[in-house]
Design an enzyme around this catalytic site. Structure first.
Site, PDB file in Angstrom:
ATOM      1  N   GLY A   1      -5.769   8.367   4.804  1.00 22.14           N
ATOM      2  CA  GLY A   1      -4.979   9.429   5.420  1.00 22.14           C
ATOM      3  C   GLY A   1      -3.732   9.754   4.631  1.00 22.14           C
ATOM      4  O   GLY A   1      -3.309  10.918   4.563  1.00 22.14           O
TER       5      GLY A   1
ATOM      6  N   LYS B   1       0.834  -1.204   0.000  1.00 21.39           N
ATOM      7  CA  LYS B   1       0.000   0.000   0.000  1.00 21.39           C
ATOM      8  C   LYS B   1       0.866   1.250   0.000  1.00 21.39           C
ATOM      9  O   LYS B   1       0.605   2.203  -0.753  1.00 21.39           O
ATOM     10  CB  LYS B   1      -0.927  -0.021   1.226  1.00 21.39           C
ATOM     11  CG  LYS B   1      -1.920   1.123   1.289  1.00 21.39           C
ATOM     12  CD  LYS B   1      -3.075   0.800   2.223  1.00 21.39           C
ATOM     13  CE  LYS B   1      -2.703   0.980   3.675  1.00 21.39           C
ATOM     14  NZ  LYS B   1      -2.845   2.376   4.129  1.00 21.39           N
TER      15      LYS B   1
ATOM     16  N   ARG C   1      -6.553  -3.403   9.854  1.00 24.23           N
ATOM     17  CA  ARG C   1      -5.518  -4.203  10.506  1.00 24.23           C
ATOM     18  C   ARG C   1      -6.075  -4.960  11.718  1.00 24.23           C
ATOM     19  O   ARG C   1      -5.613  -6.061  12.029  1.00 24.23           O
ATOM     20  CB  ARG C   1      -4.330  -3.330  10.886  1.00 24.23           C
ATOM     21  CG  ARG C   1      -3.749  -2.597   9.677  1.00 24.23           C
ATOM     22  CD  ARG C   1      -2.278  -2.345   9.740  1.00 24.23           C
ATOM     23  NE  ARG C   1      -1.828  -1.659   8.525  1.00 24.23           N
ATOM     24  CZ  ARG C   1      -1.572  -2.251   7.378  1.00 24.23           C
ATOM     25  NH1 ARG C   1      -1.705  -3.564   7.267  1.00 24.23           N
ATOM     26  NH2 ARG C   1      -1.177  -1.553   6.326  1.00 24.23           N
TER      27      ARG C   1
ATOM     28  N   ASP D   1       2.308  -0.374  12.525  1.00 28.60           N
ATOM     29  CA  ASP D   1       1.263  -1.201  11.917  1.00 28.60           C
ATOM     30  C   ASP D   1       1.335  -2.665  12.337  1.00 28.60           C
ATOM     31  O   ASP D   1       0.400  -3.431  12.089  1.00 28.60           O
ATOM     32  CB  ASP D   1       1.321  -1.098  10.391  1.00 28.60           C
ATOM     33  CG  ASP D   1       0.767   0.217   9.876  1.00 28.60           C
ATOM     34  OD1 ASP D   1       0.071   0.909  10.652  1.00 28.60           O
ATOM     35  OD2 ASP D   1       1.021   0.566   8.706  1.00 28.60           O
TER      36      ASP D   1
ATOM     37  N   SER E   1       4.705  10.110  10.147  1.00 26.31           N
ATOM     38  CA  SER E   1       5.686  10.216   9.063  1.00 26.31           C
ATOM     39  C   SER E   1       5.037  10.722   7.783  1.00 26.31           C
ATOM     40  O   SER E   1       5.726  11.229   6.889  1.00 26.31           O
ATOM     41  CB  SER E   1       6.340   8.857   8.812  1.00 26.31           C
ATOM     42  OG  SER E   1       5.389   7.901   8.398  1.00 26.31           O
TER      43      SER E   1
END
Length: 429
Positions: free
Chosen positions: A89, A20, A384, A311, A165
């Site tokens: 996002g 992704k 997730r 993640d 980030s």
């Protein structure tokens, strides 16, 4: 809803979905490049399609196919309408910066209910330091965001390194348009640095160079001005974040699986999942382009710094439930700023299954219980959590019902089909 039952064995060969992170960056870079780029093996997930459709609103022409996206890029123009980026996002943050460099006019960016709660103020403040005009319509640092086109008039920008980030990635992809060389100065230590390395890697392939600054009293990045995005043919590698659920299933269950399309030399921070399960006691074989697992393995709890791997936290939480002793997750304050507060969500939902899990300010302490029981779980529209909880359900006694399974389309659209192909006892109802 997804109904998951105890699964005795999994066996087979399957491929990790495309990355992704790489797909987002590649399609935006290709759209900014004057010419034709071929993106091979893109992720046809909802978030990445949001980036593609948004770029089309800025003037790019994109032919979307399962195996290849053909992108005809050009100078971005003012969109004819509000840019709705759905739940992505990454799309919102990168395009907030880049939309300031259209030739004229304003851009309005918004998204779904979840996106309109995600913090944007640090990025807006950074863009204002560069002399750009952008603001939240609600004046609370969240979308909808309005961005006015304008020239970059200041070439040093300071921003925290321990927030998202994605804010820094947005600056990295915007500052090449400046007429002068620029510097991004980080005022706090970097978190999620591997995502910035991915940005630098993709930008390099599209002709944009970024250098890291590592001086005694200054850490950040230097970007030359007047750079041009150049078209190229680009192949997107498999996604280690998504592969982590397959890895977890492999080490916990009676298994004989091969996970293809994951590379030993990847710059993805989430490749750390391989080292994590090894440290916990799994004998996982990593090859040049695949991972082989023959489980189950007796795992032991370890301490894991998730500064660069936010993640992976849901996956680690599930692994910790079945490990001997305590698994400690720390340096994860930023994990609360994802699709949901993942620290709170993992604590609340896994506890319903009988997990012994304690939420800390910056992480989790999971004491292995070796046995979970089926339960009805919420996932807070977080892809997730759906996938991590599925693995927990495959190990649990009884039936686990997981709400919001359609969110997996964001990063792993065929997750259910692939899990069923190797023997997982799961059904969508």
């Amino acid at each position: 809803m997804l109904v998951v039952k105890k699964t005795p064995k999994i066996k087979g060969i399957l491929s990790a979905p495309p990355s992704k992170s790489y797909t987002h960056r590649a399609v935006i870079c290709a759209s900014l490049a004057n010419g034709v780029s071929n993106l091979k093996n893109p992720l046809n997930g909802a978030d990445c399609l949001s980036s593609a459709h948004a770029c089309e609103m800025f003037g790019a022409e994109i032919d979307l196919n399962d195996e290849k996206w053909v992108v005809r890029g050009s100078e971005f123009k003012t969109p004819d309408n509000i840019v709705d980026i759905g739940n992505s996002g990454t799309t919102l943050r990168i395009l907030t910066g880049i939309s300031s460099q259209i030739s004229d006019g304003y851009t309005v960016l918004t998204g779904d209910d979840s996106i309109r709660k995600r913090p944007m103020q640090p990025l807006l403040d950074a863009l204002k330091q560069l002399g750009l005009n952008c603001f939240s319509t609600k004046n609370n640092g969240t979308a909808p965001i309005v961005v006015k086109s304008g020239k970059i008039s200041n070439n040093v920008v300071e921003i925290r390194g321990d927030m998202s980030s994605q804010f820094i990635t947005s600056l990295m992809m915007t500052l090449p348009f400046s007429e002068n060389d620029s510097e991004i100065i980080l005022t706090t230590p970097i978190k999620s640095e591997p995502y910035l390395n991915i940005t630098i890697d993709v930008l390099d392939k599209f002709g944009v160079k970024i250098d890291k600054i590592e001086e005694k009293n200054k850490v950040g990045y230097k970007i030359k001005g007047n750079q041009k995005y150049l078209p190229c043919d680009y192949t997107i590698e498999g996604d280690y974040s998504s592969a982590s659920y397959l890895v977890a299933a492999g080490v916990l269950l009676n298994s004989d699986i091969v996970i293809k399309n994951v590379f030993k030399d990847s710059k993805q921070g989430d490749r750390e999942i391989i080292e994590i399960v090894k440290k916990m006691g799994a004998n996982v074989e990593i090859n040049e382009d695949n991972v082989q697992i023959m489980g189950p393995y007796k795992l032991k709890g370890i301490e894991i710094d998730v500064t660069d791997i936010p993640d992976l936290v849901p996956t680690i939480a599930v692994l910790g439930c079945f490990a001997e002793g305590k698994t400690v997750v720390y340096n994860g304050e930023h994990v609360r700023l994802k699709e949901c507060d993942r620290l709170a969500a993992c604590t609340t939902e896994l506890s319903k299954m009988g997990a012994e899990i304690e939420e800390k300010k910056d992480g989790l302490i999971i004491t292995g219980v070796h046995k979970l029981n089926g339960a009805k779980l919420k996932t807070y529209h977080d892809h997730r959590l759906v996938m991590a909880f599925t693995i927990a359900g495959m190990m649990a006694d009884g039936e686990t019902v997981i709400e919001g399974e359609d969110s997996v389309k964001i990063s792993f659209p065929d997750f259910v089909d692939k899990m069923k192909s190797i023997g997982s006892n799961i059904e969508v109802i």
